[in-house]
Design a protein around this motif. Structure first.
Motif, short mmCIF file in Angstrom:
data_model
loop_
_atom_site.label_atom_id
_atom_site.label_comp_id
_atom_site.label_asym_id
_atom_site.label_seq_id
_atom_site.Cartn_x
_atom_site.Cartn_y
_atom_site.Cartn_z
N ASN A 105 83.38 96.46 98.05
CA ASN A 105 84.60 97.06 98.58
C ASN A 105 84.30 97.78 99.90
O ASN A 105 83.48 98.70 99.93
N PRO A 106 84.96 97.39 101.00
CA PRO A 106 84.60 97.95 102.31
C PRO A 106 84.93 99.44 102.47
O PRO A 106 84.36 100.07 103.36
N VAL A 107 85.80 100.01 101.65
CA VAL A 107 86.18 101.40 101.88
C VAL A 107 85.45 102.40 100.98
O VAL A 107 85.70 103.59 101.05
N TYR A 150 78.25 102.81 103.99
CA TYR A 150 79.28 101.85 103.60
C TYR A 150 78.73 100.42 103.72
O TYR A 150 77.80 100.18 104.50
N HIS A 152 79.55 97.89 105.38
CA HIS A 152 79.44 97.26 106.70
C HIS A 152 78.17 97.70 107.44
O HIS A 152 77.84 97.13 108.47
N ARG B 225 91.79 102.67 93.10
CA ARG B 225 90.60 102.87 93.93
C ARG B 225 90.26 101.65 94.78
O ARG B 225 89.87 101.78 95.94
N HIS B 226 90.37 100.47 94.17
CA HIS B 226 89.87 99.30 94.87
C HIS B 226 90.96 98.54 95.61
O HIS B 226 90.76 98.10 96.73
N ARG B 229 93.72 101.33 98.13
CA ARG B 229 93.15 101.92 99.36
C ARG B 229 92.97 100.89 100.44
O ARG B 229 93.15 101.17 101.62
N ASN B 230 92.62 99.68 100.05
CA ASN B 230 92.48 98.61 101.04
C ASN B 230 93.84 98.09 101.48
O ASN B 230 94.03 97.72 102.64
N ILE B 303 90.95 106.16 106.05
CA ILE B 303 91.14 105.14 105.02
C ILE B 303 90.03 104.11 105.09
O ILE B 303 89.46 103.72 104.10
N PRO B 305 86.36 103.11 106.60
CA PRO B 305 85.16 103.57 107.31
C PRO B 305 84.75 102.63 108.45
O PRO B 305 84.10 103.06 109.39
N ARG B 306 85.16 101.35 108.36
CA ARG B 306 84.80 100.43 109.44
C ARG B 306 85.50 100.82 110.73
O ARG B 306 84.94 100.76 111.82
N ALA B 309 83.78 103.82 112.24
CA ALA B 309 82.57 103.44 112.98
C ALA B 309 82.94 102.87 114.35
O ALA B 309 82.28 103.16 115.35
#
Lengths: 321, 320
Positions: A105-107, A150, A152, B225-226, B229-230, B303, B305-306, B309
């Motif tokens: 899961n990316p988050v 994370y 990524h 959660r999974h 959020r996405n 929301i 993290p990518r 970054a």
């Protein structure tokens, strides 16, 4: 209690717009406690469907289990209710998926994703959970302090190690690895498989290793089953398969990989394609592509026959034995 | 991250300057003569010319534009032609009402998110189909129509809520907020439901959902959660845009419900050819819209993290 995983007579269909797809056809499989079983076959042979059936992860709307049982510790997993299945998932039987790029899961941080698997199966304090997360990360070769990061921020091979950590953190009795190295490059493949091997030895976990790479099977498994168009066509110990393979499809598979000790300029592929999965041929499913096809092969389906103890093959060529 | 915010704020200022330039130019090209608006049709040519000179209307366009911007920096938006009251004061009196209404509308529109999740979890069921047809109607009908229908039902027939105006005191205020909030929020709710549903359906197919199931997690935890959020990232965009639109675009709703907000003030100002007020309103709304947009972009980082970054990287490369 004995933790063999016994799959009996399992048939699964998918209902699609193109009609009924026969994904699994009366599959029998036995994975003994602590042992390692390879499942080999082309793309579309039904390997992943088999794995997902055991985990009860088949898509609810389209997949139908037509017949069969999956026994584990005296229970038929296909008949248990979801609460019981949730207790088995992760704690008893765990799964590693094909593509590490998409199976995290990316988050959520990798630590959170591992911790989740621990928390759901036991009452541990926060610090105990964190400690366990650190331990399993170290075991798969990732520094414990990277738990805060994370997905990524990890490479493909590292991600697959995280997925393995998630699968093995609760010391499951059975690990189903669905092409765990297909998406990785060759050097990383070897490392990841080595990691799985080490952990399995430590935890005495049995494994169903799904792959299309016969070399991987040779190095990691004791038994192997060859799957073709939803059926097991040959099943034996790895030693016996490599020394005395019987089924023409198995032979074809071996001929289509290069051998280091034989000087060949061209590999011999198996001609033709797998049969249309929406059709159920009357005879042997491999007949169309088989170099040794006989009249009977088109008329009726061969049964799985024992050629020697623990070596079974589904082919009329060995009918007289 | 703070660098990213700083950079975005600088860009925001440029955007707002551009908006002012465009709006100021459009106003300048209109055939309205401010002197005539102030003095009336009976004024002589001489008095008109004198007033124009006094107001600096004869100066070149760019001079007037920069004068306006400089005054704006001091918080001075000029004086209304209509009643000689400072525009900034008039907007300042009304803006909180608009923000209050827009916020309540957006809050109401959030009910679309659980609806979207519920329909996605039961895709192609009767519940899903019926809900999607309803949301399609809800998103298609204009806001003022809802306003009129709701006033008819809930104010005139049932007498539950007032039909117009803004109540004083907490209870009356809350009661007077109900109908206008639903009116401006209902289309957002429908859009949120549809966006959440399609986004959830996308996420449900992802491999990490299978990973989560294979851990033995409970369905509710997997959903919240999974999946959610996405799935929320595109929804945040829709909610943010909707909030920005409501801050400036609730003209019809404010008119139907006689809500003392900026939207109604714009309409009155346009009707009375009150250029400084119109300009002031447009500038205010542009600023609000930009701020909301910036907040939405910052929210993404929390929301996903990518994206965080990415922000960090973009901040560093630009400033170092």
């Amino acid at each position: 209690m004995n933790s063999d995983l016994i799959i009996k007579n399992l048939s699964v269909n998918y209902q699609t717009d193109d009609g009924l797809v026969y994904a699994l056809d009366q599959v029998d499989l036995l994975i003994k406690e602590g042992s390692s079983h390879g499942l080999v076959g082309e793309t579309g042979a039904g390997k992943t469907t088999l794995a997902k059936s055991v985990m009860r992860l088949l898509p609810e709307r389209t997949a139908r289990v037509i017949s069969g049982e999956v026994y584990y510790q005296g229970k038929d997993l296909l008949k248990e209710d979801m609460a019981a299945i949730r207790n088995i998932r992760g704690e008893q039987i765990a799964m590693v998926f094909q593509d590490p790029m998409t199976s995290l899961n990316p988050v959520l941080t990798v630590g959170e994703q591992i911790a989740e698997a621990i928390e759901v199966h036991g009452e541990l304090s926060k610090s105990e959970v964190q400690q366990k997360v650190g331990e399993i990360l170290e075991m798969v070769g990732i520094p414990a302090d990277r738990a805060e990061e994370y997905p990524h921020q990890f490479s493909g091979g590292m991600k697959q190690r995280v997925v393995i950590a998630i699968a093995l953190v609760c010391n499951p009795k059975v690990l189903i690895a669905d092409e765990p190295t297909t998406a990785l490059d060759v050097t990383i493949q070897a490392q990841v498989l080595e990691t799985i091997k080490e952990l399995r030895q430590k935890l005495n976990t049995s494994m169903l290793l799904i792959t299309h790479d016969l070399g991987v099977v040779a190095q990691n498994c004791e038994h192997v089953s060859v799957m073709y168009a939803g059926e097991i066509v040959e099943s034996a110990s790895v030693k016996e398969i490599f020394s005395g393979m019987k089924h023409p499809y198995t032979k074809g598979l071996f001929n289509s990989i290069p051998k280091i000790n034989v000087n060949v300029t061209r590999l011999i592929p198996i001609s033709g394609l797998m049969p249309d999965p929406t059709q159920k041929p009357q005879g042997c499913k491999f007949a169309d592509r088989c170099p040794q096809m006989m009249a009977i092969c088109l008329k009726s389906k061969p049964e799985l026959k024992e050629v020697s103890p623990e070596h079974h093959v589904r082919c009329y060529l060995y009918d007289s034995i | 991250m703070s660098r990213y915010i700083f950079k975005r704020s600088l860009m925001m200022i440029l955007v707002i300057l551009g908006v002012i330039l465009v709006v100021y130019a459009i106003m300048d090209m209109s055939p309205i003569d401010p002197a005539k608006v102030i003095l009336g049709d009976s004024a002589t040519e001489e008095t008109l010319a004198e007033l124009r000179k006094e107001m600096g209307l004869d100066d070149p366009f760019m001079v007037r534009y920069f004068r306006y911007v400089l005054n704006l920096l001091k918080g001075d938006m000029g004086v209304s032609y209509r009643n000689k009251v400072s525009v900034a004061t008039q907007i300042g009196d009304r803006l909180p009402n608009t923000i209050l209404l827009a916020s309540c509308g957006v809050l109401f529109s959030l009910i679309g998110i659980p609806i979207g999740v519920a329909t996605a979890k039961r895709q192609y069921s009767t519940f899903d189909n019926v809900t999607m047809v309803i949301t399609l109607f809800a998103a298609a009908a204009p806001a003022f129509w809802y306003g009129l229908i709701m006033v008819m039902i809930f104010s005139l027939n049932l007498r539950w809520f007032p039909s117009a105006g803004m109540g004083k005191g907490f209870v009356d205020l809350a009661r007077s907020l109900v109908l206008p909030s639903i009116t401006i929020g209902i289309r957002g709710a429908a859009n949120n439901a549809r966006t959440t549903r399609s986004s959830m359906l996308e996420v449900m197919r992802q491999d990490y959902v299978d990973t989560a199931k294979a851990k033995g997690l409970d369905d509710r935890i997997i959903t919240s959660r999974h999946m959610l959020r996405n799935a929320l990232i595109p929804v945040v965009t829709v909610v943010g845009l909707n909030f920005g639109v409501l801050l400036g675009g609730s003209v019809l709703t404010e008119t139907v419900f006689s809500w003392p907000g900026v939207g109604r003030f714009v309409v009155e100002s346009i009707k009375t050819q009150d250029i400084p007020s119109v300009l002031g309103c447009v500038v205010t709304l542009a600023i609000m819209f930009s701020i909301v947009n910036l907040l939405v972009d910052i929210l993404y980082a929390f929301i996903d993290p990518r994206i965080k970054a990415q922000y960090k990287r973009s901040g560093v490369t630009k400033n170092e």
